[in-house]
Structure formats: structure tokens, C-alpha cells
Design an enzyme around this catalytic site. Structure first.
Site, PDB file in Angstrom:
ATOM      1  N   ARG A   1      -3.846  -9.469   4.964  1.00  0.00           N
ATOM      2  CA  ARG A   1      -4.603  -9.918   3.168  1.00  0.00           C
ATOM      3  C   ARG A   1      -3.032 -10.190   2.428  1.00  0.00           C
ATOM      4  NH1 ARG A   1      -6.158  -6.616  -0.675  1.00  0.00           N
ATOM      5  NH2 ARG A   1      -8.095  -7.409  -2.082  1.00  0.00           N
TER       6      ARG A   1
ATOM      7  N   LYS B   1       0.684  -0.970   0.034  1.00  0.00           N
ATOM      8  CA  LYS B   1       0.456  -0.112   0.502  1.00  0.00           C
ATOM      9  C   LYS B   1       0.707   1.113   0.467  1.00  0.00           C
ATOM     10  CE  LYS B   1      -4.781  -1.599   1.439  1.00  0.00           C
ATOM     11  NZ  LYS B   1      -5.211  -2.067   2.036  1.00  0.00           N
TER      12      LYS B   1
HETATM   13  N1  HH2 Z   1      -7.497  -3.853   0.790  1.00  0.00           N
HETATM   14  C1  HH2 Z   1      -7.648  -3.467  -0.925  1.00  0.00           C
HETATM   15  C2  HH2 Z   1      -8.635  -3.993  -1.423  1.00  0.00           C
HETATM   16  N2  HH2 Z   1      -9.686  -4.909  -0.271  1.00  0.00           N
HETATM   17  N3  HH2 Z   1     -10.035  -6.095   1.651  1.00  0.00           N
HETATM   18  C3  HH2 Z   1      -9.428  -6.013   3.303  1.00  0.00           C
HETATM   19  N4  HH2 Z   1     -10.796  -6.234   3.612  1.00  0.00           N
HETATM   20  N5  HH2 Z   1      -8.231  -4.845   3.253  1.00  0.00           N
HETATM   21  C4  HH2 Z   1      -8.023  -4.669   2.837  1.00  0.00           C
HETATM   22  O1  HH2 Z   1      -7.041  -3.742   3.638  1.00  0.00           O
HETATM   23  C5  HH2 Z   1      -8.275  -4.323   1.851  1.00  0.00           C
HETATM   24  C6  HH2 Z   1      -9.395  -5.394   0.574  1.00  0.00           C
HETATM   25  C7  HH2 Z   1      -6.790  -2.788  -1.367  1.00  0.00           C
HETATM   26  O2  HH2 Z   1      -6.071  -3.401  -2.435  1.00  0.00           O
HETATM   27  P1  HH2 Z   1      -5.702  -4.130  -4.004  1.00  0.00           P
HETATM   28  O3  HH2 Z   1      -7.075  -5.591  -3.532  1.00  0.00           O
HETATM   29  O4  HH2 Z   1      -4.496  -4.738  -4.003  1.00  0.00           O
HETATM   30  O5  HH2 Z   1      -6.469  -3.269  -5.263  1.00  0.00           O
HETATM   31  P2  HH2 Z   1      -7.417  -2.936  -5.818  1.00  0.00           P
HETATM   32  O6  HH2 Z   1      -8.404  -1.934  -4.475  1.00  0.00           O
HETATM   33  O7  HH2 Z   1      -7.046  -0.890  -6.463  1.00  0.00           O
HETATM   34  O8  HH2 Z   1      -8.291  -3.828  -6.202  1.00  0.00           O
END
Ligand code: HH2
Length: 407
Positions: free
Chosen positions: A388, A353
Site C-alpha cells: 500500500r 510512515k
Molecule cells: N495505513 C494507513 C491507512 N490504512 N490500511 C492497511 N491495510 N494497512 C496500512 O498500513 C494502512 C491502512 C495509514 O496511512 P495513510 O492512509 O497514508 O494515512 P491516514 O490514515 O492518515 O489517512
């Protein structure tokens, strides 16, 4: 014939309140704790209060020390600080998870504390939140090791890996690789939630994730989680057998997703966020970020529980990076114990992040693995149960080391 054990002060140990602040405060007042002490204790938001009466002073002092070192605290009479009197009533404040650490610490101490450890265990047994996360027939015992949730972004635009797993074939291959590397849970998302991202229509999001859910349910032992804020998508995926729904909006649109999870007996991740991914960074005004997140998240956890999701199927997530700036994310991570003390299974997502980029100066999100591992390790040491992550092999190895130190 058994001779009865003679009465001992530790035999009075009893659970006096669980998630009932008024009852906790009443019991603390009865110990003769000062007003200031009462306020400090209540501000900690610890859900579990255990009362023990007529504790010898030297034992009480040791109990407080051990309670604090296990992430809790103990309230007792103002007379103790002045070393007045011989005994005091105490209220031990802790959380279901910290309770295990506390009992282990008490067991190593003299002055009746070993006996108190077993009295506390029997006083709380069967009365507090399940120590197992139940996700539709899958059981994840908590407090033994950290679970790895591998991220599967079936999106063209996710912040660090958008487009890499956009075809179903590539997505399934990536899921299988993550499982081979040690993932326990696969979290499938069909809509990016990065700051400013555009919403995806429900039909398109469902199309992106459903085939992957079906494939993993049929061909793996993984816990299958779906990262969605939309009831229509959750419904279709639960129908296909998904074990968990990860709602980053934290039920912003109401309890519908929680009701669907309740009917399917699936687990539900409730994440803290203000606003929507497109405007969340306009909502970063907090008084005390940790306290505000806990209060806002608690209200949503209660909404989920009132829609029928048992506490043992609920997962809390403070939502790193969602309506929080870098300084607020750092504050949340350094005080994560306060969030874990809410008593729910705790999930954190820190992987790659922007806060890691801000701290390290590393612009390329894929190059933030070492920083992500450091943040993840800190989170585990402060009570995270599920992490995660994008980089499963590296995270699984680091989590094993952190677990060996934590438990
Ligand atoms: N962070 C992201 C997405 N979903 N869900 C939970 N429970 N906690 C988190 O911190 C979280 C989440 C953001 O990360 P990522 O999936 O890599 O990116 P994007 O939202 O751009 O797909």
C-alpha cells in the site's frame, strides 16, 4: 504397457495437517524429534505439515537445510544429529507460499529430492489455501508478482497528503494518475487513521468516498478497495461495486463487515491494531511483538472466515504504525516472513510512515520516498503480496526489481 515405478521413500509424502497445531505436534512427536525440537518447531506457527517416511539420512539433512532456506523447517528423529540409524521419518513444515520456493529448491538437489518435489506437489494440490486472491470476479494470482495498492485519501487531514485530493474531481484525477503509473488496486479512504485523528461520522465518510468508488467501477479496470472501519460505509460501497474492503480495525466491532464482504464475494483486508486510532499508541505493550500480532490477527482472520469470507478472499496485514512504536515496527518488518507464513495473502503499508522518519531523520513525510522504497523492498523479499503506497511510479519500479530477485 507402463511398468509401475518402483516404490521410493518420496512416494510416502502426504499432507498430514493444515492449520491444526495438535495434529502437527502429534506427527512431529512420532518422528522421534526431541522435546526442545518440538517446541521450536511449533513456535514457528507454520500452517502446513507434510510427512515423509523412512527418508535416508543424507536426504533428510539436505531437506532440512532447504526447508529452512525457504522459510520453513523440518523435524526429524534425534538420532539424525548423532548420525545414528539409516533412515528417519520427517515432518516438513511450511506455508502455502513457501511451498513453491521449497519445491523449486528441492528440484535442484540430488539424493531423491527432485522426486520428493513432485511428490509434495501432488500431495498438496487442491488441499491448501487458494493461491489466487478472489475479489468479486477479479482474480489476483499470488506468488508471481507484487500488487501495487495506490492510496487515495479523500480526507482533509491524512498524515502525509491530507487535503490534496479532498474534492471528488482531484481525487478521481489522482486515482487515474496512479493507475497510469502502475497501480493494480486503488484504496479509497474517507477517514484519516493517523495517531490521534478524530473520527468522522459515517454519513460524511460515505459522502467522501462513494462518488469516487462509482466513478472507478464504471471507468476503470482497477480493483477498487475502500479503507473503512464502518459497516454502513462498507455496505454502501459494496452496493456500488467495490471489490475489497480494507478494515484497519480488523473487525474490532464484530463480524458485520465480514458478512457484508461474504455476501458480495468481495475480498477483505483484516489489519492488526489494538484500540482505535485515537488511543492505539496507549496499547504498545507486547511480550514478543511478532508472536502477539500473529496470535491476535489469527483470531480476527478466523472471525472473518466464520462469517463466511473464504480464505482465498482474505488478506492479512500486521498494521505497521498501528499500536506499535518504531522499534516494534522494525522488529515486525525484519521478521515479516513469520507473518507471511500464516498462509494468507499479505498486505503491508509502510509508505512514508513515521518509522521511516525515525530511522532516517527525515521529518517531511513526502520526502521519505527512498526510505519507503527500501522498507517496501524488504517486505517483498519477506513475503508481502500487496504493498500500500503513496508514490506509485517509484514503488512499481522498485517492486519489479524485488520481484525479479524473489521469484
Ligand atoms: N495505513 C494507513 C491507512 N490504512 N490500511 C492497511 N491495510 N494497512 C496500512 O498500513 C494502512 C491502512 C495509514 O496511512 P495513510 O492512509 O497514508 O494515512 P491516514 O490514515 O492518515 O489517512
Amino acid at each position: 504397457m507402463d511398468t509401475p515405478r518402483s516404490a521410493h521413500w518420496s512416494d510416502t509424502a502426504r499432507l498430514v495437517s493444515y492449520r491444526n497445531a495438535l495434529e502437527t505436534a502429534r506427527n512431529i512427536e512420532q518422528t522421534g524429534c526431541s522435546r526442545a525440537g518440538l517446541e521450536i518447531m511449533m513456535a514457528k506457527g507454520l500452517p502446513l505439515a507434510i510427512r515423509v517416511d523412512k527418508v535416508p539420512l543424507r536426504s533428510a539433512i539436505l531437506i532440512k537445510q532447504e526447508a529452512i532456506s525457504a522459510g520453513g523447517d523440518a523435524a526429524y528423529s534425534v538420532d539424525v544429529a548423532a548420525l545414528r540409524g539409516e533412515r528417519t521419518d520427517i515432518v516438513l513444515l511450511t506455508s502455502p507460499r513457501s511451498l513453491q520456493a521449497l519445491a523449486a529448491k528441492l528440484e535442484r538437489q540430488p539424493f531423491g529430492l527432485k522426486r520428493l518435489a513432485s511428490a509434495i506437489k501432488s500431495a498438496t494440490e487442491g488441499h491448501i489455501l487458494s493461491q489466487t486472491l478472489s475479489a468479486r470476479g477479479k482474480s489476483l494470482p499470488l506468488g508471481g508478482r507484487t500488487y501495487i495498492m495506490g492510496i487515495l485519501n479523500a480526507t482533509p487531514d491524512s498524515f502525509s497528503d491530507g487535503g490534496s485530493y479532498f474534492t471528488e474531481k482531484d481525487a478521481i484525477a489522482h486515482a487515474e494518475r496512479m493507475l497510469a503509473e502502475g497501480a493494480d488496486i486503488i484504496d479509497i479512504g474517507g477517514e484519516s487513521t493517523r495517531p490521534g485523528s478524530a473520527p468522522v461520522p459515517a454519513e460524511e465518510e460515505r459522502r467522501r468516498v462513494l462518488g469516487i468508488v462509482r466513478h472507478l467501477i464504471a471507468n476503470s479496470d482497477a480493483v477498487v478497495s475502500v479503507d473503512t472501519m464502518k459497516p454502513e460505509v462498507a455496505d454502501a460501497c459494496l452496493e456500488a461495486g467495490a471489490h475489497m474492503i480494507n478494515d484497519v480495525s480488523g473487525l474490532a466491532a464484530g463480524p458485520r463487515i465480514a458478512s457484508l464482504c461474504a455476501s458480495a464475494k468481495a475480498a477483505l483486508v483484516v489489519m492488526h491494531m489494538r484500540g482505535t486510532p485515537s488511543d492505539m499508541m496507549l496499547h504498545t505493550e507486547y511480550g514478543d511483538v511478532v508472536k502477539d500480532v500473529i496470535a491476535e490477527l489469527s483470531a480476527r482472520m478466523e472471525l472473518a472466515a466464520s462469517a463466511g469470507v473464504p480464505e482465498g478472499s482474505l488478506v492479512a496485514d500486521p498494521g505497521f504504525g498501528f499500536s506499535k512504536d518504531a522499534a516494534q515496527n522494525i522488529e515486525l518488518l525484519s521478521r515479516l516472513r513469520e507473518v507471511s507464513n500464516m498462509g494468507y495473502a499479505l498486505l503491508v503499508g509502510l509508505s512514508r510512515k513515521s518509522t521511516i522518519g525515525r530511522i532516517t531523520g527525515v521529518q517531511d513525510a513526502k520526502a521519505r520516498v527512498p526510505g519507503s522504497l527500501a522498507a517496501m523492498t524488504a517486505a517483498i523479499m519477506k513475503g508481502a503480496d500487496i504493498v500500500r503506497v503513496h508514490d506509485v511510479a517509484e514503488s512499481a519500479q522498485a517492486a519489479k526489481v524485488a520481484d525479479a530477485l524473489r521469484y
